[in-house]
Structures are given as C-alpha cells and as structure tokens.
Design a protein around this motif. Sequence first.
Motif, short mmCIF file in Angstrom:
data_model
loop_
_atom_site.label_atom_id
_atom_site.label_comp_id
_atom_site.label_asym_id
_atom_site.label_seq_id
_atom_site.Cartn_x
_atom_site.Cartn_y
_atom_site.Cartn_z
N ALA A 1 0.83 -1.21 0.00
CA ALA A 1 0.00 0.00 0.00
C ALA A 1 0.86 1.26 0.00
N LEU A 2 1.93 1.26 0.80
CA LEU A 2 2.81 2.44 0.84
C LEU A 2 3.52 2.65 -0.49
N LEU A 3 3.94 1.56 -1.13
CA LEU A 3 4.57 1.69 -2.45
C LEU A 3 3.59 2.24 -3.48
N ALA A 4 2.34 1.77 -3.43
CA ALA A 4 1.34 2.27 -4.38
C ALA A 4 1.04 3.75 -4.13
N ILE A 5 0.87 4.14 -2.86
CA ILE A 5 0.60 5.54 -2.54
C ILE A 5 1.77 6.42 -2.96
N PHE A 6 2.99 5.96 -2.67
CA PHE A 6 4.18 6.72 -3.07
C PHE A 6 4.26 6.85 -4.58
N GLY A 7 3.99 5.76 -5.30
CA GLY A 7 4.07 5.80 -6.76
C GLY A 7 3.06 6.74 -7.37
N HIS A 8 1.80 6.69 -6.90
CA HIS A 8 0.77 7.58 -7.44
C HIS A 8 1.05 9.03 -7.07
N LEU A 9 1.57 9.27 -5.88
CA LEU A 9 1.89 10.64 -5.47
C LEU A 9 3.01 11.22 -6.32
N VAL A 10 4.07 10.45 -6.54
CA VAL A 10 5.19 10.93 -7.36
C VAL A 10 4.75 11.12 -8.81
N SER A 11 3.89 10.23 -9.32
CA SER A 11 3.40 10.38 -10.69
C SER A 11 2.57 11.65 -10.85
N SER A 12 1.78 12.00 -9.84
CA SER A 12 0.99 13.23 -9.90
C SER A 12 1.89 14.46 -9.92
N ILE A 13 2.93 14.45 -9.07
CA ILE A 13 3.89 15.55 -9.07
C ILE A 13 4.58 15.66 -10.43
N ALA A 14 4.93 14.52 -11.03
CA ALA A 14 5.60 14.53 -12.33
C ALA A 14 4.71 15.10 -13.42
N LEU A 15 3.46 14.69 -13.46
CA LEU A 15 2.55 15.19 -14.49
C LEU A 15 2.30 16.68 -14.32
N ASN A 16 2.20 17.15 -13.09
CA ASN A 16 2.00 18.59 -12.88
C ASN A 16 3.26 19.38 -13.22
N LYS B 1 14.58 21.63 -18.56
CA LYS B 1 14.93 20.81 -17.41
C LYS B 1 13.69 20.41 -16.61
N THR B 2 12.70 21.28 -16.57
CA THR B 2 11.48 20.99 -15.80
C THR B 2 10.75 19.78 -16.38
N TRP B 3 10.66 19.72 -17.71
CA TRP B 3 9.95 18.60 -18.33
C TRP B 3 10.69 17.29 -18.09
N TRP B 4 12.01 17.30 -18.20
CA TRP B 4 12.78 16.08 -17.98
C TRP B 4 12.75 15.66 -16.51
N CYS B 5 12.71 16.61 -15.61
CA CYS B 5 12.57 16.27 -14.19
C CYS B 5 11.23 15.58 -13.95
N GLY B 6 10.19 16.09 -14.57
CA GLY B 6 8.89 15.44 -14.47
C GLY B 6 8.88 14.06 -15.09
#
Length: 400
Positions: free
Chosen positions: A39-54, A76-81
């Motif tokens: 559950a923690l891995l899934a929450i972490f993954g979805h949270l990081v993916s949301s930050i990346a898309l934004n 650089k911002t796009w590649w960081c995402g």
Amino acid sequence: MEGGNSPNLQLQQLPLATAAVSVQPHTDSFSYKENLIGALLAIFGHLVSSIALNLQKYSHIRLAGSKDPRAYFKTKTWWCGFLLLVLGELGVFSSYAFAPLSLIVPLSAVSVIASAIIGIIFIKEKWKPKEFLSCGLAVVGTYLLVTFGPNSHEKMTAENITRHLVSWPFLLYMLVEIIVFCLLLYFYKEKNANYIVVILLLVALLGSMTVVTVKAVAGMIVVSIQGALQLDSPIFYIMLVCMIATAIYQATFLAQASQLYDSAQIASVGYILSTAAAISAGATFYLDFTGEDVLHICMFALGCLIAFLGVFLITRNRKKPVPFEPYISMDAMPGMQNMHDKGIAVQPDLKASFSYGALENNDTMPEIYTPATLPIVQEQHGSKGVSAPPYRVLEHSKKE
C-alpha cells in the motif's frame, strides 16, 4: 499405571499447543506487513506520478506564456517530471508484488487527490469550498480501503500462476469478458456508438487483464530476486507479452476517448469502471477475498463507494482548459513572424470567419450586405466664383 501416565502426557502436549498458538500471530503480522509495504509503495508511486505530471504541465504553461523558442522536451522541468514519472510507475509496479490486486488498484485515487491539491498550490487553480469536501471523501475512502483490504498472500511462482490460469472461475470470467468486449467493440466500430461509457468499458476490460499480468510479472521478478528463479518459465513470457499488448490497446482507446470527451470526465468515469473490473479480475484469478469475513468485505466495498464518490465529485466541476485566446496578441499581427508559426507569416483565413479583436472579416459577404460608405463634405478653400463638389464618394475595394 494409566493414572500415573496421564499427567506426563498432559505436560508433553502443552508446549506443542503453545507453539502452535505462537506461530499464527507471526504469520498474520507478516501478511499485514506485506500489505502495508504494498500500500505504501502504491501511494508513493501515485503521489510521485501526480507531481511529475504537474511538473510537465507547468513546463508547457511556462513555454506557452513566454517567448522561449525551445521545445518542451529541451527544458529541465519537463525532464525532471519525466524522471519522476518513471520512478512513480516503478513504485506502483513493484507494489503489485507485495499486496493483493484488489487493494492496490483502488489506491489510484491518490493520484486524483494529489493532482487536485498540487493544482491549487502551484498552478493556482481555483476551487470552491465544496470541492474540498469531495477531496475529504476520497481520503476517507482510501483509508477504508487500506484498513479493510483483502489479506490473501501467496508466492507468485510459475506453478501457482499456471494453476490460477486454468482454474474454472477465471476461465468462466474470461469467457464472459471476451463476449462483452466483442459486443462493445462491434457497437463502437460498426454502429458508431461513441459514448464515453462504451469506450471506457473497453479500456476497463483491457485494464483488468493488464493488472492481472502486471501482478504476475512483478511477483515472479521479486521471487527470482529472493533466490527462486522464475524467469526461465514460459508462463513469465506469456504474461509479459499479454501485459504489453493489453497496455498498448488500452492506451489506444484512451487516446480516442480524449479526442471526444473532457479529460476530467474520462478520469472519473474511467477510474470507477477500471477499478470495478480490476477488483472482479483479482477476485476470480488470485482469489483475493478467500477467507475474508463479511464485515471486512462490506467495509472494503463501502470504502470503494466513498472513494468513487469523492473522485467523481472532484472531477465533476473541472473545466476544460481553453487552448488559445480568441483575440490575437500584438506581437502576432498579420504578416509578422513569431515564435509559434515556425517562420511562416501569419495571415487571416479569408474563407472563415476570422476576426481580429472586435473587427470581423467581411470579405466573403455579398455586396448588398456590405456597409454603405458615408459621404464626406469637403471644406471650400477656393475663390467665391469656383464651386467645389459638396461631397465625394469613397470607393470600397478589397485591397483597402
């Protein structure tokens, strides 16, 4: 003799009973630990993916509002995402190897919640107070999902996956899913039923097979890392090919849906349908709810309903962004080159109702609808004996 031997027998059986009792809590604690890790891995993954898309969205917004001639993939911002997006997807992928499928799939609501909060803080999106209540409902539903999720655990070995693959519940489920998929595809292709429910049902049915194969592939990789090699089994490559194929077709239908409907509407309806189909697939293939009591199943279902309602209310009032301004800017006048036209001069479209601000193009209108020119009276500067014409008529021409 029998009476003297009975106390000895009783003393010999006590340690065995104590050992049997002490083993069960250790197994339960280990299974709950695996659930928590997944559950923690899934929450972490979805949270990081949301930050990346934004971050990628922020990069596009900055380029659109500036005169920077660079492409988005050179910032650089796009590649960081992009790198954060890869990290988030790896976290979600690895979470399937630890927790049951029916627990991991509904946790994708975390990405919707995180995107909403990040959009308010960083991209300055406007929200109404009632939308914060919708976000709270999604959080409560996610908490119930984690607390009352299924607790079935088994090693993802090639033998276990093959046994689940040929079991009669999954074969019956696959038969029903193939029939429904073919009917939906027929109505979508032949009858032009371009309804959002039809398209997203096709996506959900493909997605249910995607998550089943993802859990199998991720589980076999983890078991191989732990020491028992599973990558030499044919079932691993069969699942890998099915995972890639269903993911590609799923992305194709999602791209078609995004051309017809708003992204917020796709996110809410797609989340509900995909989660329901994935939970059904996990219950029939991996038998996630085997051994669960009625209370846990009911509370898990309640958590799903609350999360569905929260995600639907979050995305219901999201407006579709306007891709361009209806008025032309001062640095993009006709005949002028700017950074968006790739060296081609901007010219008005004479065959369409193009307008510059409030000035409409009337070139294609008939002559009877053109506005009449007003006479202009000229002042007389000549002598008294010479009479000048009281007015002159302006000639209307296309060139002017």
